[in-house]
Design a protein around this motif. Structure first.
Motif, PDB file in Angstrom:
ATOM      1  N   LEU A 140      -3.341  -6.785   0.155  1.00 58.47           N
ATOM      2  CA  LEU A 140      -3.370  -5.583   0.880  1.00 58.47           C
ATOM      3  C   LEU A 140      -4.170  -5.134   2.333  1.00 58.47           C
ATOM      4  O   LEU A 140      -5.574  -5.579   2.510  1.00 58.47           O
ATOM      5  CB  LEU A 140      -3.944  -4.486   0.449  1.00 58.47           C
ATOM      6  N   GLY A 141      -3.639  -4.439   2.946  1.00 57.52           N
ATOM      7  CA  GLY A 141      -4.347  -4.169   4.836  1.00 57.52           C
ATOM      8  C   GLY A 141      -4.137  -2.525   4.118  1.00 57.52           C
ATOM      9  O   GLY A 141      -2.821  -1.814   3.638  1.00 57.52           O
ATOM     10  N   ASN A 142      -5.427  -1.805   5.080  1.00 55.31           N
ATOM     11  CA  ASN A 142      -4.886  -0.385   4.801  1.00 55.31           C
ATOM     12  C   ASN A 142      -4.231   0.525   6.564  1.00 55.31           C
ATOM     13  O   ASN A 142      -5.048   0.445   7.841  1.00 55.31           O
ATOM     14  CB  ASN A 142      -5.755   0.468   4.706  1.00 55.31           C
ATOM     15  N   THR A 143      -4.088   1.361   6.339  1.00 56.96           N
ATOM     16  CA  THR A 143      -3.359   2.010   7.347  1.00 56.96           C
ATOM     17  C   THR A 143      -4.023   2.927   7.981  1.00 56.96           C
ATOM     18  O   THR A 143      -4.361   2.855   9.169  1.00 56.96           O
ATOM     19  CB  THR A 143      -1.638   3.116   7.055  1.00 56.96           C
ATOM     20  N   TYR A 144      -4.785   3.352   7.334  1.00 57.00           N
ATOM     21  CA  TYR A 144      -5.413   4.659   7.540  1.00 57.00           C
ATOM     22  C   TYR A 144      -7.340   3.941   8.527  1.00 57.00           C
ATOM     23  O   TYR A 144      -7.440   4.478   9.478  1.00 57.00           O
ATOM     24  CB  TYR A 144      -6.623   5.068   7.212  1.00 57.00           C
TER      25      TYR A 144
END
Length: 382
Positions: A61-65
Motif C-alpha cells: 500500500l502507498g499513500n496519496t496524502y
C-alpha cells in the motif's frame, strides 16, 4: 511475473463466510485473503522490496496524502510511476489520502467540494477533492485506487456519523466519474468504494447498499479501528459484509492485529492493511505463532534461541533472541529491520494458513487451533 490488463476478482471457494479468491491486476495476481504491508511513502519501512516479496506479499500500500506532498505525484509520474520508483513490480494499492488529511494536516476546512489543508511538513496549502485524489492516484499508477471519503473518529454523535457517511457517498460518485474519465482503455486498474457509517448499523447497511449501485471494482469498509473496541468493529462487520457484493473483493481498511485478521476473514473480508507489524518491529516487538515477544525485556539477553527455528524467514530462524535484544538496546537500525522482517513474514504465514484452510474446508479448525495456540502460547519460548 505475469501481467494482465484486465482487473477482476475470482471467488474460488468459501468455507462459512470465509472466502478464498484472486484479484487480477495489471501487475499480477493478489491471492486473498491478503495482508498488504504498508509502504506509506513508497517504502515498507525498514525493509527491502525483495524481502517483502519473499515473505509472500502480493501487494503493498502507498499513500496519496504523503506522496502528493513529497516527492509529488507529478514527479513520480515523470520518473516512470510508483512501481518503478520504489522497485516493486507487483500490485500496489493507494489509499485516497482522506484519513491522513483528517489526522495529520493542519488548519483543515472541509466542505462539499473537498478539503483544504496545510501540509504537516512545511505548511504549504493544498486542496484535495474526490477528483484530485483520483488524479493523483492515476499519476502514481497504482493498480487499486480508493475513493476520497471522510473518516471520523468513534464514538461520534449519530448526526455527525450520518453527515460524513452521506458526504462519502456523494464523493464516491464523483470519484467514479473521474476514474472513468481518466482510466482509458486497457489500463486495467480498479477503484474501490468505501463503506462508512461509524458504529450505527442502519447507516452501515445504507452506505453498503448505496455503494453497491456504483460500478466499483471492489468495496472496502472504512472508519473502523479508529478507537472503538474490537467487539464493535466485529459487530459492524457482521451486519455489513452480508450486504456487500459477493462477486467483488472486500477490503477492511487499517486493520490490524493477527486476531483482527482471523476474526475478519471469518466474517468475509478479503484484504487488509495495517502499520502494526512494521511499527511494532521498530519498537522491539515480534509477532510469532507463539504470541508476541518483547525483545526489550532483559530476560532475552542470554537466550541463544531464535524466535522460531521452524520459520522459513531468515530473520526469525537465524538470529538469536540475545542478539536481537542487544541490537535494540544498542539502538542499531538492524534491530528494526530484522524484527519488521519477522513480523511481515508472520503476517503472511498467517494469511497463507487461512487461504489453505479455506480451500481445504477446514477454516473453523484452523481458527480454533490458532486461537488455542495464542491463548496457550509457549511460556518457555516467550
Amino acid at each position: 511475473m505475469t501481467e494482465t490488463k484486465k482487473f477482476g476478482f475470482k471467488l474460488i471457494t468459501t468455507d462459512g463466510m470465509a472466502r478464498r479468491g484472486e484479484i487480477n491486476t495489471p501487475h499480477g495476481v493478489v491471492h486473498t485473503p491478503a495482508f498488504m504491508p504498508v509502504g506509506t511513502q513508497a517504502t515498507v519501512k525498514a525493509m527491502f522490496t525483495d524481502h517483502v516479496r519473499e515473505t509472500g506479499a502480493d501487494v503493498v500500500l502507498g499513500n496519496t496524502y504523503h506522496l502528493m506532498l513529497r516527492p509529488t505525484a507529478e514527479r513520480v509520474d515523470r520518473l516512470g510511476g510508483l512501481h518503478k520508483f520504489m522497485n516493486w513490480p507487483h500490485t500496489i494499492l493507494t489509499d485516497s489520502g482522506g484519513f491522513q488529511v483528517m489526522s495529520l494536516a493542519q488548519l483543515r476546512k472541509l466542505d462539499e467540494d473537498g478539503v483544504r489543508f496545510q501540509s504537516h511538513i512545511d505548511g504549504s496549502k493544498h486542496h484535495l477533492t474526490p477528483e484530485r485524489s483520483v488524479e493523483i492516484q492515476g499519476l502514481l499508477g497504482s493498480d487499486i485506487q480508493m475513493q476520497l471519503d471522510e473518516c471520523i473518529k468513534l464514538p461520534s454523535p449519530r448526526e455527525e456519523v450520518q453527515r460524513a457517511m452521506e458526504l462519502s457517498l456523494r464523493w464516491a460518485e464523483r470519484s467514479r466519474t473521474q476514474f472513468d474519465k481518466m482510466r482509458g482503455p486497457g489500463k486495467g486498474q480498479g477503484l474501490y468504494g468505501i463503506v462508512q457509517g461509524g458504529d450505527v448499523p442502519e447507516l452501515r447497511i445504507r452506505s453498503a447498499e448505496e455503494l453497491a449501485k456504483l460500478p466499483m471494482e471492489g468495496y472496502s469498509v472504512g472508519g473502523l479501528a479508529v478507537g472503538e473496541p474490537q467487539e464493535v468493529m466485529l459487530k459492524m462487520l457482521d451486519i455489513t459484509t452480508p450486504v456487500m457484493p459477493v462477486d467483488k473483493p472486500r477490503y477492511l481498511m487499517g486493520v490490524g492485529t493477527p486476531d483482527d485478521l482471523l476474526e475478519s476473514v471469518k466474517r468475509g473480508i478479503d484484504q487488509f492493511d495495517c502499520v502494526m507489524p512494521t511499527r511494532a518491529g521498530r519498537h522491539g516487538l515480534a509477532y510469532t505463532r507463539f504470541g508476541k515477544v518483547n525483545l526489550k525485556n532483559a530476560r532475552h539477553q542470554d537466550d541463544p534461541r531464535p524466535l522460531d527455528e521452524e520459520s522459513a524467514c531468515p530473520a526469525t530462524s537465524t538470529y538469536s533472541r540475545a542478539y536481537l535484544h542487544h541490537l535494540f538496546r544498542a539502538g542499531e537500525a538492524l534491530s528494526g529491520m530484522l524484527l519488521t522482517w519477522n513480523n511481515i513474514a508472520y503476517y503472511q504465514t498467517l494469511m497463507q494458513g487461512m487461504r489453505d484452510a479455506i480451500e481445504e474446508s477446514r477454516f473453523e479448525e484452523f481458527y480454533a487451533k490458532t486461537k488455542e495456540d495464542w491463548a496457550r502460547g509457549d511460556i518457555a519460548a516467550l
